[in-house]
Every structure is written in C-alpha cells, then in structure tokens.
Design an enzyme around this catalytic site. Structure first.
Site, mmCIF file in Angstrom:
data_model
loop_
_atom_site.group_PDB
_atom_site.id
_atom_site.type_symbol
_atom_site.label_atom_id
_atom_site.label_comp_id
_atom_site.label_asym_id
_atom_site.label_seq_id
_atom_site.Cartn_x
_atom_site.Cartn_y
_atom_site.Cartn_z
ATOM 1 C CG ASN A 89 -1.701 1.236 1.429
ATOM 2 O OD1 ASN A 89 -1.754 2.081 0.530
ATOM 3 N ND2 ASN A 89 -2.350 1.373 2.575
ATOM 4 C CE LYS A 91 -0.036 3.092 4.821
ATOM 5 N NZ LYS A 91 0.112 3.160 6.272
ATOM 6 C CG HIS A 133 -5.582 1.814 5.450
ATOM 7 N ND1 HIS A 133 -5.136 2.736 6.356
ATOM 8 C CD2 HIS A 133 -4.559 0.946 5.256
ATOM 9 C CE1 HIS A 133 -3.880 2.445 6.686
ATOM 10 N NE2 HIS A 133 -3.502 1.360 6.029
ATOM 11 C CD GLU A 167 -2.637 5.378 6.970
ATOM 12 O OE1 GLU A 167 -2.660 5.409 5.734
ATOM 13 O OE2 GLU A 167 -1.673 4.910 7.621
ATOM 14 C CD GLU A 182 -2.963 -2.523 7.385
ATOM 15 O OE1 GLU A 182 -1.886 -2.799 6.850
ATOM 16 O OE2 GLU A 182 -3.565 -1.457 7.196
ATOM 17 N N GLY A 222 3.147 2.208 10.772
ATOM 18 C CA GLY A 222 4.130 3.273 10.629
ATOM 19 C C GLY A 222 4.896 3.602 11.893
ATOM 20 C CB SER A 267 5.789 -1.969 11.862
ATOM 21 O OG SER A 267 5.410 -0.635 12.174
HETATM 22 P P1 13P Z 1 3.470 0.359 7.538
HETATM 23 O O1 13P Z 1 3.955 -0.931 6.898
HETATM 24 O O2 13P Z 1 4.170 1.570 7.023
HETATM 25 O O3 13P Z 1 3.435 0.236 9.018
HETATM 26 O O4 13P Z 1 1.932 0.545 7.053
HETATM 27 C C1 13P Z 1 1.057 -0.507 7.170
HETATM 28 C C2 13P Z 1 -0.187 -0.163 6.455
HETATM 29 O O5 13P Z 1 -0.938 0.686 6.888
HETATM 30 C C3 13P Z 1 -0.484 -0.869 5.196
HETATM 31 O O6 13P Z 1 -1.784 -0.640 4.779
#
Ligand code: 13P
Length: 251
Positions: free
Chosen positions: A12, A14, A98, A100, A168, A174, A213
């Site tokens: 992803n 983002k 997601h 976010e 997740e 992150g 992560s």
């Molecule tokens: P990270 O791998 O940067 O922690 O992000 C995970 C994520 O949100 C994938 O959708």
C-alpha cells in the site's frame, strides 16, 4: 489473485509515488519471479494505477490495486473514484476500510461494507482492513473490536476470490512496533473462526493478511504465524528490494 491459498504480499503506497516511481514498479515486476510462492499486489495512488497496470505483463504474479473507492458507480462525488474506474484503469483489487480512511474521513463499518460490495460489483477483490487502537488493546477489547468490525464491514456472500481480510493494529502502522507473534496468532485465529462460521468452505481459505510495520527483518517470523496468509505493507513496499525481500519470506 486466482489461487486463494497462495500467500498474498500486498504493498500500500498510500500518498506516495510520482511518475518517476515507475522504475521501482518495474524492479518489482522484474524481481517477482523470486517470490514465485506468493501473489504480489501493488496499490499505488490512483494517479499511477493505469501506468503501473501497463507495466505488469499478462501472467505476471504482480497485480495492481486501488487504495480506496466510492460505493457508487458514478455520479456527483467530486474527487472520488469508483470501482468501475479502477477496473477500467487495470486494477483487480481495492483496499477498503484502511484505518487511515476510517480515522481521517470518518468511514464507518457501514460505509466500508458498501465499498466492499462496490468492489464486487466491478469484479475487484476487496482487501478489507480491520484493527484495534492502542487504547482498545490496553482495555483488553481487541477481539470485541475485531468482531464488531467483521460483523459491520464484511458483506454477505464473501468468497475466497472476492475478499481478503487485512488485520492492521492501528498502533503498529508506521510506528516500527508490532504485536507479539502470540498476539497476531490469537487475532488471526479469531478472524479465521469468524470466516468459517459465516462463509463455510470459503471461510477456510479467504486470505487473512497481517499489516503494521512489516519489514524484511520481521517478515519470516510474522508470515509463519498460523492463519497469516500474507502481509499488507506500507513503508517497506516503496522500495522494490525491501518489498521483494518480504515476498521471498512467504512460506
Ligand atoms: P506500515 O507498513 O508503514 O506500518 O503501514 C502498514 C499499512 O498501513 C499498510 O496498509
């Protein structure tokens, strides 16, 4: 993404990536044969879906997905993108729900549910994200939260080809933090039992990804956990070498 039992390693991106990132995408496609045991998926920003789909060759284990969609097929929704548009641009999957999107855009389980159904309408696989916050974990509510998100977000009629669940934990995204292997195993087993209860035979093989992560240094350990059928990777998916190293760790 045809064999629902192969691990799925999904990136992803983002809100990262410009036309100049095509080189990284080409490197992923070129190195994909090393990850022959896994299906690979890259979800770039919407501006790059068509370009990246053009880079992926027919028969390649790499597919392209969107990061979000609107539930409607078309209409007066400024700035939104429909699943039909994503499919038209060459995507075969789309991430929905997601954390976010849930946090930044107020997406409820009902909205996520409608988006997953929109994915199916356009014959896209829905990569449906769920996960608890740190406060919810600290309060011992992780499985309640996961159960509620599954009941609210996952539409009826899911199959192994149309649905992928991504667990997740919000606090692991992150941050460089990951749950213990035992905690990942507990949540994935809970999700598997839910899927088996509602989707019978398909529920046994709907893929459940871990996300948060994931990096080359922890991929072997995380991907070996029972009922972890792949990974959804943010930061580490932006570099072809890291993404391919994680993919190579798929059992
Ligand atoms: P990270 O791998 O940067 O922690 O992000 C995970 C994520 O949100 C994938 O959708």
């Amino acid at each position: 993404m045809t064999d629902a039992r192969r691990p799925l390693i999904a990136g992803n991106w983002k809100m990262n990536g410009l036309k100049a990132s095509a080189g990284e995408m080409r490197a992923i496609v070129a190195g994909a044969s090393k990850a022959a045991k896994a299906d690979l998926l890259i979800c770039p920003p919407a501006t790059l879906v068509a370009e990246f789909a053009g880079i992926v060759k027919k028969g390649s284990p790499v597919a392209i997905g969107g990061q979000d969609c609107h539930a409607a097929a078309s209409g007066a929704h400024t700035g939104d993108i429909s699943t039909e548009m994503l499919a038209d641009a060459g995507a075969t999957a789309v991430i929905v729900g997601h954390s976010e999107r849930r946090a930044d855009h107020g997406e409820t389980d009902a909205i996520v549910n409608a988006k997953a159904q929109a994915a199916w309408r356009a014959e896209l696989t829905a990569i449906l994200c769920i996960g608890e916050t740190q406060a919810q974990r600290d309060a011992g509510k992780t499985l309640d939260i996961i159960g509620g998100q599954l009941r609210g977000s996952v539409p009826e009629g899911a199959t192994a080809n149309t649905l992928v669940i991504a667990y997740e934990p919000v606090w692991a995204i992150g941050t460089g933090l990951t749950p213990t292997v035992k905690d990942v195993a507990q949540v994935h087993e809970y999700i598997r039992n839910y899927l088996k209860q509602y989707f019978k035979n398909d529920g046994e093989v709907i893929r459940i990804l871990y996300g948060g992560s994931v990096k080359p240094s922890n991929a072997v350990e995380l991907l070996a956990v029972p009922h972890v059928n792949g990974a959804l990777i943010g930061g580490a998916s932006l570099k072809a070498s890291d993404f391919l190293a994680i993919a190579a760790a798929a059992p």
